[in-house]
Design a protein around this motif. Structure first.
Motif, short mmCIF file in Angstrom:
data_model
loop_
_atom_site.label_atom_id
_atom_site.label_comp_id
_atom_site.label_asym_id
_atom_site.label_seq_id
_atom_site.Cartn_x
_atom_site.Cartn_y
_atom_site.Cartn_z
N TYR A 1 -82.06 -60.26 -30.77
CA TYR A 1 -81.54 -60.05 -32.12
C TYR A 1 -80.80 -61.28 -32.60
CZ TYR A 1 -77.43 -58.94 -29.25
OH TYR A 1 -76.43 -58.98 -28.32
N ASP A 2 -80.68 -61.38 -33.91
CA ASP A 2 -79.90 -62.44 -34.53
C ASP A 2 -78.41 -62.18 -34.27
OD1 ASP A 2 -78.40 -63.73 -36.90
OD2 ASP A 2 -80.40 -64.57 -37.10
N GLU A 3 -77.64 -63.26 -34.08
CA GLU A 3 -76.21 -63.10 -33.81
C GLU A 3 -75.48 -62.39 -34.95
OE1 GLU A 3 -74.51 -66.83 -32.75
OE2 GLU A 3 -75.60 -66.97 -30.85
N LEU A 4 -76.04 -62.43 -36.15
CA LEU A 4 -75.46 -61.73 -37.30
C LEU A 4 -75.32 -60.24 -37.02
CD1 LEU A 4 -74.65 -61.64 -40.35
CD2 LEU A 4 -77.10 -61.39 -40.86
N VAL A 5 -76.18 -59.71 -36.16
CA VAL A 5 -76.18 -58.28 -35.86
C VAL A 5 -74.83 -57.84 -35.27
CG1 VAL A 5 -77.17 -56.58 -34.29
CG2 VAL A 5 -78.68 -58.04 -35.64
N ILE A 6 -74.30 -58.58 -34.30
CA ILE A 6 -73.02 -58.23 -33.70
C ILE A 6 -71.89 -58.41 -34.70
CG2 ILE A 6 -71.39 -58.74 -31.84
CD1 ILE A 6 -73.98 -57.42 -30.91
N ASP A 7 -71.99 -59.42 -35.53
CA ASP A 7 -70.98 -59.62 -36.58
C ASP A 7 -70.94 -58.42 -37.52
OD1 ASP A 7 -69.13 -61.45 -38.13
OD2 ASP A 7 -70.69 -61.15 -39.64
N ARG A 8 -72.10 -57.91 -37.90
CA ARG A 8 -72.17 -56.74 -38.77
C ARG A 8 -71.53 -55.53 -38.10
NH1 ARG A 8 -76.80 -56.68 -42.12
NH2 ARG A 8 -76.43 -54.45 -42.44
N LEU A 9 -71.79 -55.36 -36.82
CA LEU A 9 -71.22 -54.23 -36.09
C LEU A 9 -69.70 -54.30 -36.07
CD1 LEU A 9 -71.84 -51.78 -34.19
CD2 LEU A 9 -71.71 -53.40 -32.30
N LEU A 10 -69.17 -55.48 -35.78
CA LEU A 10 -67.72 -55.64 -35.68
C LEU A 10 -67.03 -55.48 -37.03
CD1 LEU A 10 -67.57 -58.64 -33.19
CD2 LEU A 10 -66.98 -56.26 -32.71
N LYS A 11 -67.69 -55.90 -38.09
CA LYS A 11 -67.08 -55.83 -39.41
C LYS A 11 -67.17 -54.45 -40.05
CE LYS A 11 -67.37 -60.72 -40.66
NZ LYS A 11 -68.00 -61.73 -41.54
N ASN A 12 -67.98 -53.58 -39.50
CA ASN A 12 -68.03 -52.21 -40.02
C ASN A 12 -66.66 -51.57 -39.79
OD1 ASN A 12 -68.44 -49.21 -39.95
ND2 ASN A 12 -70.53 -49.82 -40.45
N PRO A 13 -66.03 -51.01 -40.82
CA PRO A 13 -64.66 -50.51 -40.68
C PRO A 13 -64.53 -49.23 -39.87
CG PRO A 13 -65.51 -50.01 -42.86
CD PRO A 13 -66.53 -50.89 -42.19
N ASN A 14 -65.62 -48.55 -39.61
CA ASN A 14 -65.55 -47.30 -38.86
C ASN A 14 -65.36 -47.55 -37.37
OD1 ASN A 14 -66.21 -45.24 -41.04
ND2 ASN A 14 -67.91 -46.67 -41.26
N LYS A 15 -64.73 -46.59 -36.70
CA LYS A 15 -64.41 -46.77 -35.28
C LYS A 15 -65.62 -46.62 -34.38
CE LYS A 15 -59.55 -45.39 -35.53
NZ LYS A 15 -58.51 -44.45 -35.01
N ASN A 16 -66.53 -45.73 -34.74
CA ASN A 16 -67.71 -45.46 -33.92
C ASN A 16 -68.96 -45.69 -34.77
OD1 ASN A 16 -66.31 -44.33 -31.47
ND2 ASN A 16 -65.55 -42.91 -33.02
N VAL A 17 -69.76 -46.66 -34.35
CA VAL A 17 -70.85 -47.13 -35.19
C VAL A 17 -72.11 -47.34 -34.35
CG1 VAL A 17 -71.62 -48.94 -36.79
CG2 VAL A 17 -69.19 -48.33 -36.67
N ALA A 18 -73.25 -46.94 -34.90
CA ALA A 18 -74.56 -47.22 -34.31
C ALA A 18 -75.33 -48.14 -35.24
CB ALA A 18 -75.34 -45.94 -34.10
N LEU A 19 -75.98 -49.14 -34.68
CA LEU A 19 -76.87 -49.98 -35.48
C LEU A 19 -78.23 -49.30 -35.55
CD1 LEU A 19 -76.04 -53.59 -34.20
CD2 LEU A 19 -75.04 -52.32 -36.11
N VAL A 20 -78.79 -49.21 -36.75
CA VAL A 20 -80.08 -48.55 -36.96
C VAL A 20 -80.92 -49.36 -37.93
CG1 VAL A 20 -79.04 -46.27 -36.56
CG2 VAL A 20 -79.33 -47.10 -38.90
#
Length: 254
Positions: free
Chosen positions: A112-131
């Motif tokens: 995956y592109d490194e942007l993917v982890i950045d998007r995960l971390l910046k999501n304000p919710n505590k529990n997040v799944a990438l889809v």
């Protein structure tokens, strides 16, 4: 924030490439799959990394110590990697390590592109799944989303029977952000119990789905463009990933 990489699997579908090489140590371009995952974590300032191992455990440890001597890795070994699935591996991790910090969980067959982890971390919710929105050719666990982008149902492969409307679903990338409270208060006990007493050869997402079904805890979804990632299950997937993630060599690869 810690990261956990699940890398215990045998890689049956990748044979014969994995007869003598762990799947995560296969190369995409000039980097191994595992190296790409670790680099993505380091670039997002995550330097506490747990790796769950099984098949060719020593090869993974040697790679990490030689390539990343500045990183302190923790290892959890699944000696039943040939007969169990990732729910058992994750149960071993939860029994071995106490989580006083939030966690990023990553399965080790992803490019995956490194942007993917950045998007995960910046999501304000505590529990997040990438889809990602389901497209033909994808397989594995899929989910449905509410209008507020919360996961309201989880469908592992064995629940996708004839007539299942998969085109309206979202494919999980198998990358999650879990809060320490969710792990310690909700996920851990149920997952360990299920893996040790009911079924050790299923997917951990079954337990995530059970918690959602019981309205115990919701998981928010961060929708990722399909072009930013590739799941690598077999040699054909490996060729596709090599093409997609080597922009300067696309013509040569083609």
């Amino acid at each position: 924030m810690k990261a956990l990489i699940l890398a215990a699997g045998y890689g049956n579908r990748m044979k014969p490439l994995t007869n003598n090489c762990h799947k995560t140590l296969l190369k995409i371009g000039d980097k191994t799959i595992l190296g790409r995952i670790i680099d993505s974590l380091i670039s997002n300032d995550i330097r506490e990394i747990i790796i769950a191992t099984g098949y060719l455990d020593e090869d993974i440890r040697e790679f990490c110590s030689l390539q990343y001597p500045e990183i302190k890795f923790e290892y959890v070994y699944n000696d039943k990697f040939k007969t169990t699935n990732n729910i058992y591996t994750l149960a071993l991790v939860f029994e071995t390590i106490h989580f006083a910090e939030d966690l990023i969980l990553i399965e080790s067959d992803l490019i995956y592109d490194e942007l993917v982890i950045d998007r995960l971390l910046k999501n304000p919710n505590k529990n997040v799944a990438l889809v990602s929105k389901y497209t033909p050719g994808l397989d594995g666990t899929v989910v449905s989303l509410s209008s507020s982008k919360q996961i309201n149902s989880v469908y592992p492969p064995h629940l996708q029977n004839e007539g299942f409307d998969i085109l309206t679903k979202y494919k999980t990338l198998n990358i999650y952000k879990f809060s320490k409270d969710y792990i310690n208060n909700d996920l851990k006990n149920l997952l360990v119990y299920y893996a040790k007493t009911i079924d050790d050869n299923c997917y951990y997402e079954l337990i995530v789905g059970l918690l959602i079904y019981m309205q115990k805890k919701y998981i928010s979804a961060e929708i990722i463009d399909r072009d930013l990632w590739e799941e690598v299950d077999d040699p054909n997937d490996l060729r596709i990933a090599n093409f997609r993630f080597n922009p300067n060599k696309k013509l040569e690869i083609l």
